[in-house]
Design an enzyme around this catalytic site. Structure first.
Site, PDB file in Angstrom:
ATOM      1  N   HIS A   1       4.643  -4.728  10.310  1.00  0.00           N
ATOM      2  CA  HIS A   1       5.178  -4.129  11.547  1.00  0.00           C
ATOM      3  C   HIS A   1       5.410  -5.177  12.627  1.00  0.00           C
ATOM      4  CE1 HIS A   1       4.461   0.225  10.657  1.00  0.00           C
ATOM      5  NE2 HIS A   1       3.556  -0.280   9.834  1.00  0.00           N
TER       6      HIS A   1
ATOM      7  N   HIS B   1       0.845  -1.199   0.000  1.00  0.00           N
ATOM      8  CA  HIS B   1       0.000   0.000   0.000  1.00  0.00           C
ATOM      9  C   HIS B   1       0.877   1.245   0.000  1.00  0.00           C
ATOM     10  CE1 HIS B   1       0.683  -0.585   4.304  1.00  0.00           C
ATOM     11  NE2 HIS B   1       0.137   0.583   4.599  1.00  0.00           N
TER      12      HIS B   1
HETATM   13 FE    FE Z   1       2.611   0.808   8.158  1.00  0.00          FE
HETATM   14 ZN    ZN Z   2      -0.086   1.574   6.580  1.00  0.00          ZN
END
Ligand code: FE
Ligand code: ZN
Length: 239
Positions: free
Chosen positions: A169, A54
């Site tokens: 993450h 993204h």
């Molecule tokens: Fe991110």
């Molecule tokens: Zn993001």
């Protein structure tokens, strides 16, 4: 084919997918260029492709520099043509992206952003989920609806259980605390918790997870309906 985990920025992960027969690699979500450049230094590996899940800055920050330095081809979702810097190859939902020995199915998973996709390397049984599915959590809903996010997670849920999950993450510890708070009786979760804590104590990434682990332990994937999913998402936003 092997995956190298490259920590970036604060708590981001980029991934190098390395085809050792060809000395060729893809990078997924280079939040910055430097750690990638450092890893490739003095290695005979060509960075051929940059894959973006993204358009957020912490996933595309390295695009420009890496493309310039290595002549890499930037690959991302068609509708994010104006948001993914240096994009060359425009992907569509459900298409198979194939280049050299790399082959992935593209799955559109909106919710975190409207143009979010995941890359499912179905032969190697790997999925790169960006900020949609995290280990024991899911992404915040920035551009979509709860329903879109819920449906996107359902698409990921249907992948084979042994699929390894590589997310954007290292949020696993905080996600773990949330899952334990709202699902304290989950035995599988307790087992996974030990494993996670061991890795963190040793300074290791908690990634990859697997679809099986996430189905058993991730409270967001265990929500059976949109209403309970939405409630959990709200609780997590204020956790
Ligand atoms: Fe991110
Ligand atoms: Zn993001």
């Amino acid at each position: 084919m092997r995956v190298e985990i490259i920590p970036c920025l604060q708590d981001n992960y980029s991934y190098l997918i390395i085809d050792e027969n060809n000395n060729s690699a893809c990078v997924v979500d280079p939040g910055e260029a430097k750690p990638i450049v450092d890893y490739l230094k003095n290695k005979n590996i060509k960075l051929r492709y940059i894959l973006n899940t993204h358009h957020h800055f912490d996933h595309i920050g390295g695009n420009k520099y890496l493309k310039k330095k290595f002549g890499s081809i930037v690959v991302g979702f068609k509708k994010d043509i104006n948001r993914i810097p240096e994009i060359d190859v425009l992907l569509e939902d459900n298409q198979i992206w194939k280049a050299e020995n790399f082959e992935a199915k593209i799955i559109h998973i909106p919710g975190h952003t409207s143009g979010h996709i995941c890359f499912h390397f179905f032969q190697e049984k790997l999925v790169f989920t960006g900020d949609t599915l995290f280990s024991l959590g899911c992404g915040r809903i920035f551009e979509g609806t709860y329903k879109e996010m819920f449906e996107s997670l359902n698409k990921i849920k249907s992948l084979p259980e042994e699929t390894k999950v590589y997310c954007g993450h290292e949020y696993t510890l905080s996600n773990l605390k949330f899952c334990i708070k709202y699902n304290p009786e989950n035995r599988n979760l307790k087992k996974k918790a030990e494993n996670i804590k061991k890795k963190i104590d040793n300074g290791l990434p908690t990634i990859p997870s697997t679809i099986k682990d996430e189905l058993e332990c991730n409270i967001f994937l265990r929500a059976n309906d949109l209403e309970s999913f939405s409630k959990l998402r709200d609780l997590k936003d204020n956790f």
